[in-house]
Design an enzyme around this catalytic site. Structure first.
Site: not given
Length: 632
Positions: A2, A50-51, A53, A76-77, A363-364
């Site tokens: 977000c 807000r996105l 998830i 974030g998460e 991602s790495g």
């Protein structure tokens, strides 16, 4: 994922206009196209985009706690939110949603600032405690999620996920900071201790700030740091088993989502390792995507394709070529501040490709910093061995003197390009590593600056805070100090900024499983031989992944996500290169000598020198100054 914004009156609580908060969040709508909200109270206002998830329908923000005492906006998460939720319920907490946002609120109410050490995730959030009348701002351990702040003329503090959120506030001054220009020209980005605009700062990674109405100015408090001073014992087999367990946990915890999920796949060790472990943990084919280049020597799509076939992923790829230069203004607008990591262009393109099919991509990123995967770290470790044999009193005048007179032969075979190595060996370890990481050397910067710019800098050089960071690192060796600086300085300022802005520009959430803090803490304690063996960096990680990945993928020379800027600026984009030196925007700053800029441009186009990175820096600086409408 977000975007957040807010205003807090540190002195006398004044009313906050909700329309002002709304303008700040609207400037970041790309970070959260699925919804938004604004909340205000006397002396405070919070805004959110807000996105969706997790708990797609049930966790709107700003979010009020169950007891209506605290209000949250969060970007974030939190990956361990379910475990924390169970623990907090046993302690008496009540929940009305199924997401991680309400868990943060309950954790704050139970443990205060100490709640941060219990959160496993990427985050930047603000909590306003209505009972205590305090604002709590916090940022995750590594700085995956950003948070800008500015003290304004009306006595308030404004904050936002991106600088463009602050730029929407009419009281923000847009005066350029010449020290930030020196930082930018050195590193290719403006590091977290600075901002291109005077009066704007970034909350450092692993820090929080607690503000109170009527209270004194509150400094940032560090709540987490990475410690390289210890060493693990055990056999290679034991260390490898621990590493694989932690990598699995990092990957699997980041596969939690209520929306389609995939991965970036470059064909290198790190992204291939993430995809391998995702495929091992998933019943469905993993969605993967890759970006390649029209310059064959820099194109890795063949390796990515091999990994995709090996794990039967649902794979897509796309090629970047000079025609993509037309999007450079869009790229500059994503970052607000000047940002010259040329890999931002293909990173944005791979994010666009991913977003066509998924909403979350793993991602790495982070493994090179944590496990010593960069060539510069391997070279630095070898240089430190030389420094331990030859005292500074000999190295400085002899090797440093040779480095000053050795020609800078970009065109010559690598063994004859000894100038940088000699200069590094003539300096201390910290100074040598700063030189290795810098995009533009101090000698070149001094040649470019005008006398007026040198007066504004007043003796400041961008290497100074970097060297101090290395010297004060909780570390036992030069390699430790180099990795510490990469994790604390390079990673948040360059790598994570690049991924956050390019992914958020297309409303994609990027997650970094190899930056799980338990994994990085384990890596920091590895003995030297588990990190570097011979000329191989990241040795234990590669050894551990031999059961999953082909040896030629694991042990081929590291290439990195390199964009063929040098070739483009000599060929199809040479007119763009020449335009940099004659740019009215650059000339009006008074920072650089126009005649010297013209000379280095022609030297690059002719092939007698490689100034591609510096030219790209100046190009992005030119675009950023124009976008920000900076006053000088």
């Amino acid at each position: 994922m977000c975007g957040i914004a807010g205003i807090f009156h540190c002195g006398t609580p004044k009313p906050v206009d909700p329309r002002r908060i709304e303008r700040m969040t609207d400037a970041m709508v790309h970070r959260g196209p699925d919804g938004g909200g604004v909340w205000t109270d006397q002396g405070v206002g919070l805004g959110h985009r807000r996105l969706s998830i997790i708990d797609i329908e049930g966790s709107p923000q700003p979010m009020l706690s169950a007891d209506e005492r605290a209000m949250l906006v969060f970007n974030g998460e939190i990956y361990n939110y379910r475990d924390l939720r169970r623990e907090l319920k046993e302690l008496g907490a009540r929940f009305h949603t199924d997401g991680d946002s309400e868990v943060i609120l309950a954790a704050w109410q139970k443990w205060g600032p100490a709640c941060l050490s219990r959160l496993d995730g990427m985050f930047a959030f603000a909590i306003y405690d209505r009972t205590e009348r305090v604002l709590f701002l916090a940022r995750d351990r590594f700085g995956v999620k950003p948070l800008y702040m500015a003290n304004l003329s009306d006595g308030s503090l404004a904050f936002a996920s991106e600088l463009k959120g602050l730029l929407a506030h009419p009281l923000l001054r847009r005066q350029a900071d010449p020290l930030a220009v020196e930082d930018y020209l050195t590193w290719g980005y403006v590091p977290d201790h600075r901002c291109i605009l005077k009066g704007v700062e970034k909350l450092p990674a692993g820090h929080y700030r607690l503000l109170r109405h009527g209270g004194p100015p509150a400094p940032s408090v560090q709540w987490w740091d990475i410690d390289f001073s210890g060493r693990h014992s055990g056999s290679t087999a034991d260390l490898s088993a621990q590493l694989l367990h932690l990598m699995r946990e990092g990957v699997e915890s980041r596969m939690t989502a209520d929306v389609p999920l995939g991965a970036f796949l470059s064909g290198g060790v790190d992204s291939s390792s993430v995809v391998a472990l995702m495929a091992d943990a998933s019943r469905e084919p993993v969605n993967t995507c890759s970006i390649g280049f029209d310059v064959a020597a820099l194109d890795e799509t063949g390796y990515a394709r091999r990994i995709a076939e090996r794990f039967e992923t649902d794979h897509r790829e796309r090629i970047v070529d000079p025609d993509d230069f037309g999007a450079v203004d869009l790229l500059a607008g994503m970052f607000d501040e000047p940002f010259a990591d040329a890999s931002a262009l293909p990173t944005w393109r791979v994010c666009q490709l991913a977003r066509e099919h998924v909403t979350v991509a793993l991602s790495g990123d982070g493994a090179d910093e944590a496990f010593a995967g960069y060539r510069r770290q391997v070279f630095h470790a070898r240089e430190e061995q030389v420094r331990s044999i030859l005292p500074q009193a000999l190295r400085g005048p002899i090797l440093g003197g040779l480095g000053r007179i050795w020609p800078k032969a970009d065109w010559a075979p690598r063994p004859l390009r000894a100038k940088s190595t000699l200069q590094a060996l003539g300096a201390t370890g910290e100074e040598g590593y700063a030189r290795a990481l810098a995009v533009t050397a101090p000698e070149m910067r001094s040649q470019l600056y005008t006398d007026a710019m040198e007066r504004q800098l007043d003796g400041y050089r961008a290497e100074q805070p970097f060297v101090e960071l290395m010297r004060n690192a909780p570390a036992r060796s030069g390699l430790d100090r180099a990795q510490y600086a990469d994790l604390k300085f390079w990673l948040p300022g360059d790598i994570l900024t690049k991924v956050d802005r390019t992914s958020m520009a297309v409303s994609l959430e990027a997650r970094e499983p190899l930056l799980d803090h338990r994994l990085v803490e384990f890596a920091a304690g590895l003995p030297y031989g588990a990190r570097i063996k011979g000329r191989q960096g990241k040795w234990l990680l590669k050894h551990t992944m031999e059961r999953f990945l082909p040896r030629d993928v694991l042990y081929r020379p590291k290439q990195g996500f390199v964009t063929p800027i040098a070739e483009w600026l000599r060929g199809p984009l040479q007119n763009e290169a020449r335009a940099i030196a004659t740019s009215a925007t650059i000339a009006d700053t008074g920072w650089f000598s126009t005649s010297r800029l013209k000379r280095l441009t022609e030297n690059h186009i002719s092939g007698s020198a490689d100034h591609s990175r510096l030219l790209w820096q100046l190009l992005m600086l030119d675009r950023s100054i124009g976008n920000l409408a900076i006053t000088l």
